[in-house]
Enzyme design. Structure first.
Site, short mmCIF file in Angstrom:
data_model
loop_
_atom_site.label_atom_id
_atom_site.label_comp_id
_atom_site.label_asym_id
_atom_site.label_seq_id
_atom_site.Cartn_x
_atom_site.Cartn_y
_atom_site.Cartn_z
N GLN A 266 42.54 48.27 37.19
CA GLN A 266 41.82 48.44 38.31
C GLN A 266 41.84 50.25 38.96
OE1 GLN A 266 39.74 46.17 38.08
NE2 GLN A 266 38.62 46.92 39.66
N HIS A 269 39.67 53.15 37.76
CA HIS A 269 38.42 53.58 37.97
C HIS A 269 38.25 54.88 38.97
CE1 HIS A 269 36.15 50.14 36.65
NE2 HIS A 269 36.73 49.53 36.89
N GLU A 335 37.06 41.83 45.84
CA GLU A 335 36.04 41.87 44.73
C GLU A 335 36.35 41.09 43.41
OE1 GLU A 335 33.81 45.43 42.12
OE2 GLU A 335 35.61 45.71 43.15
N HIS A 336 37.47 41.54 42.95
CA HIS A 336 38.14 40.76 41.82
C HIS A 336 39.38 40.12 42.10
CE1 HIS A 336 36.13 44.37 40.00
NE2 HIS A 336 35.74 43.39 39.19
N ASP A 369 34.94 42.67 33.04
CA ASP A 369 34.00 43.77 32.99
C ASP A 369 33.29 44.02 31.74
OD1 ASP A 369 35.20 44.86 35.40
OD2 ASP A 369 36.72 45.82 34.50
N HIS A 428 -1.25 28.18 69.42
CA HIS A 428 -0.72 27.46 68.25
C HIS A 428 -1.28 25.96 68.10
CE1 HIS A 428 1.86 30.96 68.05
NE2 HIS A 428 2.75 30.51 66.99
#
Length: 440
Positions: A266, A269, A335-336, A369, A428
């Site tokens: 990770q 990235h 996220e993960h 991924d 209304h």
């Protein structure tokens, strides 16, 4: 290598945890000041402004924005057969998973002659962004396009930064992925200028129309994220993606070599990527620390990985029990999220907040991924507490169709009038009374 936070014997409240846990520092609001003139220039001057900013930021000035279809076809023809086979497998698995996400139309009868139907209608035109900075992401083309196609979106454009190395075209693997997916419209533009171009549309240098889209999806850097924030309302967006992150909840049963490899994968990235281990085992933490230097030193992007792992956004959180670990996990909302504990499936079932959960020793994030079939465009920065990853549903709008006949309206007319008067909106109620001769 990894910073440590010891929470054994004490687990702060969720609010305290959100402040204490490691996070990358991202200030999207600050980036808005830099992005605003770019967006406004593209709105006012179209492609000419896009090409100016492309030359400035990407150091290349393409002849046009739209990529000729022949270039996509050529990229696919020249694609390494192994990469093509891997992309085809990724596409097939993603299509299988996303095909099961489409919602069915549902009609509810409230009274005889009175129904409400919820129709699911796809967004008409979508712009799908594939980043092209430190890495190339054909997998992100797959993850954006597959759910949009499964939702029934009729018009798609893939947008990715042009590369000086490839003659001002997006990376050929991006073009090949688009061709494999049957997408025939690709634009070479990146960053904030790409989002603005998709939002406002323009005319290309050769007179070709570049129609605006209704929605933009896909991750990117902070400037792309700031442009999405600025243009939200002009377009729909999926989310404001920040630096990527993995959190691993592990106990003494986890293999430190697996954990170290996943933290490194990770961190590869981006220098701002977050790699966080939450564990009940100081011995595991020590073993992971011992394994990291050799693994970091041997990987291709050593500098980037080392910077990410040493940053304040990464670290080890020591907890007393798996229950305490789950409290940390839910406060962080990764996220993960990997679960590498005894009875990992049961532990994973107790997680409330995560973009995607990877269960056990043989479900690393890198599987998600590429080839798990799940989607890898996921909420970051704690947004998993309230938001989901990209799916077929992201591209669908629920529309309620109200169908009442005279008898069905009469049955509820008095209640409509009573509520209208309670809200001091008498017209209304009068709109209903007018259908029955002015009576209630």
């Amino acid at each position: 290598m990894l910073n440590r936070t010891d929470l054994r014997g004490r687990v702060p409240s969720p609010a305290e945890l959100r402040d204490a846990l490691p996070r990358p520092e991202v200030d999207v609001d600050a980036a808005l000041h830099q992005v605003r003139p770019v967006v406004e220039a593209v709105r006012d001057r179209g492609v000419e402004a896009v090409l100016e900013y492309t030359e400035r930021f990407d150091r290349v000035r393409p002849a046009a924005v739209r990529v000729p279809g022949a270039e996509c076809a050529r990229a696919l023809e020249e694609l390494d057969p192994a990469v093509r086979g891997a992309l085809e497998e990724s596409i097939a698995r993603a299509r299988k998973v996303h095909a099961d996400q489409r919602r069915a139309e549902v009609t509810t009868e409230l009274a005889e002659g009175g129904t409400v139907t919820e129709r699911w209608v796809p967004v008409e035109r979508v712009g799908l962004y594939a980043p092209g900075g430190l890495a190339v992401y054909p997998s992100t083309v797959v993850m954006n396009v597959v759910p949009a196609q499964a939702a029934g979106v009729e018009s798609l454009v893939v947008c990715s930064p042009p590369q000086a190395e490839f003659g001002g075209l997006p990376h050929p693997t991006i073009l090949a992925a688009a061709a494999l997916l049957g997408v025939d419209e690709v634009w070479g533009a990146g960053g904030a200028q790409a989002v603005a171009l998709m939002a406002y549309g323009a005319t290309d240098t050769d007179g070709t129309a570049l129609p605006p889209v209704d929605m933009v999806t896909g991750p990117g850097n902070i400037f792309l994220t700031a442009a999405k924030r600025m243009l939200r309302g002009v377009i729909g967006i999926d989310s404001e993606a920040g630096p990527t992150e993995v959190m691993i909840l592990a106990d003494e049963t986890a293999d430190p070599a697996h954990v170290a490899a996943d933290l490194v994968s990770q961190a590869e990235h981006d220098p701002m990527a977050a790699s966080v281990l939450v564990t009940t085992s100081p011995e595991l933490a020590d073993a992971v620390d011992a394994a990291l230097p050799a693994r970091v030193g041997a990987t291709k992007h050593t500098g980037r990985v080392a910077e990410a792992l040493a940053g304040k956004q990464s670290g080890v959180i020591l907890v007393s029990t798996v229950d305490d670990g789950l409290r940390v996990v839910d406060a962080y909302a990764a996220e993960h999220l990997e679960i590498q504990t005894a009875d990992a499936r049961a532990v994973a079932a107790r997680v409330r907040n995560a973009g995607a959960i990877f269960v056990g020793a043989y479900a690393p994030v890198s599987l998600g991924d590429y080839c798990a079939g799940s989607n890898h465009v996921l909420p970051t920065g704690g947004q998993a507490r309230h938001s989901s990853g990209l799916s077929v549903q992201s591209f669908l709008r629920g529309i309620h169709v109200v169908d009442y006949d005279e008898a069905a309206l009469r049955q509820v007319a008095a209640q409509v009038v009573a509520l209208a008067e309670a809200e001091d909106l008498p017209a209304h109620g009068e709109a209903v009374q007018a259908r029955f001769g002015g009576t209630r």
